[in-house]
Enzyme design. Structure first.
Site, mmCIF file in Angstrom:
data_model
loop_
_atom_site.group_PDB
_atom_site.id
_atom_site.type_symbol
_atom_site.label_atom_id
_atom_site.label_comp_id
_atom_site.label_asym_id
_atom_site.label_seq_id
_atom_site.Cartn_x
_atom_site.Cartn_y
_atom_site.Cartn_z
ATOM 1 N N ARG A 1 36.637 48.045 46.662
ATOM 2 C CA ARG A 1 37.502 48.068 46.740
ATOM 3 C C ARG A 1 38.496 48.833 48.058
ATOM 4 N NH1 ARG A 1 38.053 45.138 41.732
ATOM 5 N NH2 ARG A 1 36.553 45.024 41.167
ATOM 6 N N ASP B 1 43.159 47.377 44.392
ATOM 7 C CA ASP B 1 41.825 47.958 43.089
ATOM 8 C C ASP B 1 41.125 46.406 43.502
ATOM 9 O OD1 ASP B 1 45.035 48.137 41.718
ATOM 10 O OD2 ASP B 1 42.963 47.501 40.727
HETATM 11 P P1 AMP Z 1 42.750 44.486 36.401
HETATM 12 O O1 AMP Z 1 44.402 44.272 36.944
HETATM 13 O O2 AMP Z 1 42.323 43.186 35.752
HETATM 14 O O3 AMP Z 1 42.148 44.151 38.139
HETATM 15 O O4 AMP Z 1 42.596 45.065 35.940
HETATM 16 C C1 AMP Z 1 43.057 46.681 36.092
HETATM 17 C C2 AMP Z 1 42.337 47.683 35.997
HETATM 18 O O5 AMP Z 1 41.926 47.561 34.055
HETATM 19 C C3 AMP Z 1 40.915 48.231 35.965
HETATM 20 O O6 AMP Z 1 39.944 49.776 35.955
HETATM 21 C C4 AMP Z 1 40.497 47.521 34.292
HETATM 22 O O7 AMP Z 1 38.542 47.207 34.504
HETATM 23 C C5 AMP Z 1 40.817 47.489 33.268
HETATM 24 N N1 AMP Z 1 40.790 47.080 32.066
HETATM 25 C C6 AMP Z 1 41.912 45.562 31.767
HETATM 26 N N2 AMP Z 1 41.406 45.590 30.979
HETATM 27 C C7 AMP Z 1 40.457 45.451 29.547
HETATM 28 C C8 AMP Z 1 40.112 46.514 28.913
HETATM 29 N N3 AMP Z 1 40.098 45.090 28.146
HETATM 30 N N4 AMP Z 1 39.594 46.978 28.986
HETATM 31 C C9 AMP Z 1 39.003 48.246 29.307
HETATM 32 N N5 AMP Z 1 39.444 48.148 30.730
HETATM 33 C C10 AMP Z 1 40.639 46.946 31.428
HETATM 34 MG MG MG Z 2 40.758 44.157 38.677
#
Ligand code: AMP
Ligand code: MG
Length: 436
Positions: free
Chosen positions: A134, A203
Site C-alpha cells: 500500500r 493504507d
Molecule cells: P480498514 O479501515 O478496514 O482498512 O482497517 C484499518 C486498520 O484497522 C487496519 O490496520 C486493520 O488491520 C485494523 N483492523 C480493522 N478491523 C480490525 C479487527 N477486527 N481486529 C484488528 N484489527 C483491525
Molecule cells: Mg485497510
C-alpha cells in the site's frame, strides 16, 4: 475440488498452514481521514504467501478475519459475516465490470461468533491480490527515516509490478509516474460506474492500482456528486466527487516517501515529485472524459457538453445513475420512452435527446454496443443488505443468486430484471458501516 474438501475448507478458515507457506502479517502506516498513524499493519489479515497463477501472474493469498496478529492492537483480528460477504460480492462485481480489483476466492464461516454491536457469526475471506503493498507500506519506513528500507521496497515494487521501469535512467521517478497513471485510470473507472470506496486512507490504496479494502464502500443510486454512505465519513472527505482529489492527495504522500530516492538535494527532489504529480489531473481527466463520452456513445470533444448536460439533468431530478445510462442504450435504438419516464419534467430531457440525436451519426454505437459499456447490474446497497440479512439467518441462496447476476453485468437477464431496479424509497440504504 481440493478447496471444497474438509482439508481445503480448513485451510480457507485459517485452521492449517498450507505446506511450504510461511504466513506473515505486514506492517504499514497510513493517513486515516488525513491524520497520520505511524503504525497500523495487518490487524485482521494474514498473508499466506504468493502463488503464480495459470497466466504466470504472481498473486498474494491473504486470509482476512482469521484471528489476531501482532498488529491487532485492541481489535479481535476477526471479521463478521456481513462485511466478508459485502467484500466478496462487491470485489467480484468489480472484476466482472473489468475494474482492477483484488478478488475474493472464498468466504467461509469461522464457527466463532464475534462481538460487534451484537454477537455476529464470524467469517474469513480469502483475498487474492496482485500484492498487498500500500502507499502506507512506504509511509511506514519513510516515517522511521529508514531510507534503505524505502529503497528496498521500491526495488521490490518495481520488480513485482513495474518491471518496465527497472532499466529507466531514473527508475524511482518512473515508478511514481506508473503508480500515478494506474491510480488515475482506476479512479476514473470508479467514477464511470458510481463506485464510492468510502475509506480512501493511504493504507487502503494499493501500489499496484487495484481497488482494495472494501469496507463501507457503496454504489451511488441517484446521481449526486456529494454522495457519501460511510457512517464514519462525517465530513464527506471520501464523497463520490472527491475521489480524484483524494487519490492525488494520497499520491502526494507517496511522493514524499520517495523524495530521498529522487535526488540528494531536497529542493531538486521536490521539483521532480511535483513534475510527476502534475501528470495526475490530466491523466484522470482524459480517462474520465473518454469513458463518459463512451457511455453516451459520442466520440470526440463534441460530446462533452452533452455529457455534462446529461449529468446535470440526472442530478436535478435525482435520477438513478446506472439505470439512466442503461436506458439511454434503448434510446440509441430509437426508443427513449423508458428514459423519459425517469424525469419529473420531460421537456428538459427531450431537448437533450434532440441535441444528442443530432450529434449522432452513422458511426455512432447502437444500443447493443452501448450496452457493453453501460451495465444493467451493479451491487446495489439494498440488495447487498438483503443478502447479508438472509445469510446471517443461514440462507445463502440470495447470495448465490446475486453473485450469479452480477457476474454478467452487461447482459440483459430478463428473469432477474428486478436486480437492475433502483431501491424504492423505503428500501434505500443511506449509511454503510465498516463493521470492524
Ligand atoms: P480498514 O479501515 O478496514 O482498512 O482497517 C484499518 C486498520 O484497522 C487496519 O490496520 C486493520 O488491520 C485494523 N483492523 C480493522 N478491523 C480490525 C479487527 N477486527 N481486529 C484488528 N484489527 C483491525
Ligand atoms: Mg485497510
Amino acid at each position: 475440488d481440493w478447496l471444497a474438501s474438509p482439508d481445503g475448507v480448513g485451510f480457507l478458515a485459517g485452521q492449517a498452514v498450507p505446506p511450504g507457506a510461511d504466513p506473515i502479517a505486514t506492517a504499514y502506516a497510513g493517513h486515516q481521514f488525513g491524520n497520520f498513524v505511524p503504525q497500523l499493519g495487518d490487524g485482521r489479515a494474514i498473508l499466506l504467501g504468493e502463488v503464480v497463477d495459470r497466466q504466470g501472474q504472481r498473486r498474494d493469498l491473504q486470509l482476512k478475519g482469521a484471528g489476531p496478529t501482532p498488529f491487532s492492537r485492541r481489535g479481535d483480528g476477526r471479521a463478521a459475516l456481513g462485511p466478508v460477504l459485502r467484500e466478496y460480492i462487491v470485489s467480484e462485481a468489480m472484476a466482472a465490470l473489468d475494474i482492477p480489483t483484488t478478488r475474493a476466492l472464498a468466504a467461509v464461516l469461522s464457527g466463532d461468533r464475534v462481538q460487534r454491536e451484537t454477537m455476529l457469526p464470524g467469517a474469513v475471506l480469502t483475498r487474492v491480490a496482485s500484492s498487498h503493498i500500500r502507499i502506507g507500506t512506504f509511509q511506514f519506513f519513510a516515517a522511521r527515516d529508514d531510507r534503505d528500507a524505502v529503497r528496498a521496497l521500491a526495488d521490490h515494487v518495481i520488480a513485482r509490478h513495474y518491471p518496465q521501469v527497472a532499466t529507466d535512467a531514473y527508475p524511482y521517478r518512473a515508478l511514481l509516474a506508473q503508480v500515478i497513471a494506474r491510480q488515475a485510470a482506476l479512479v476514473a473507472r470508479w467514477m464511470h460506474i458510481g463506485f464510492i470506496h468510502g475509506v480512501m486512507n493511504t493504507d487502503n490504496m494499493s501500489i499496484a492500482g487495484e481497488t482494495i479494502d472494501y469496507g463501507p464502500c457503496a454504489f451511488m443510486d441517484a446521481y449526486d456528486p456529494a454522495t457519501v454512505f460511510s457512517s464514519i465519513d462525517q465530513n464527506g472527505r471520501y464523497a463520490y466527487a472527491n475521489q480524484p482529489r483524494i487519490a492525488l492527495w494520497n499520491l502526494t504522500r507517496l511522493a514524499e516517501c520517495l523524495l530521498p530516492l529522487f535526488d540528494d538535494d531536497q529542493t531538486k527532489a521536490i521539483e521532480i515529485a511535483k513534475e510527476q504529480l502534475a501528470t495526475f489531473s490530466p491523466a484522470f481527466d482524459a480517462a474520465y472524459t473518454q469513458g463518459m463520452r463512451a457511455k453516451v456513445g459520442l466520440s470526440g470533444a463534441e460530446g462533452d457538453d452533452l455529457v455534462g448536460g446529461f449529468l446535470q439533468l440526472l442530478g436535478q431530478d435525482e435520477v438513478d445513475f446506472i439505470l439512466a445510462f442503461r436506458r439511454l442504450c434503448d434510446a440509441a435504438d430509437g426508443d427513449a420512452s423508458d428514459l423519459r419516464t425517469m424525469f419529473a419534467e420531460p421537456a428538459a430531457i427531450d431537448a437533450w435527446l434532440d441535441a444528442w440525436r443530432k450529434r449522432r451519426n452513422d458511426g455512432s454505437p447502437n444500443g447493443a454496443a452501448l450496452r457493453r459499456i453501460n451495465p444493467a447490474f451493479i451491487p446495489r446497497n439494498h440488495r447487498i443488505e438483503a443478502v447479508i440479512t438472509a445469510a446471517v439467518r443461514g440462507d445463502y441462496a440470495p447470495f448465490e443468486e446475486l453473485n450469479a447476476v452480477l457476474a454478467r453485468p452487461y447482459e440483459d437477464q430478463p428473469q432477474f430484471a428486478a436486480y437492475a431496479e433502483p431501491p424504492r424509497p423505503e428500501q434505500r440504504v443511506l449509511q454503510t458501516f465498516c463493521g470492524t
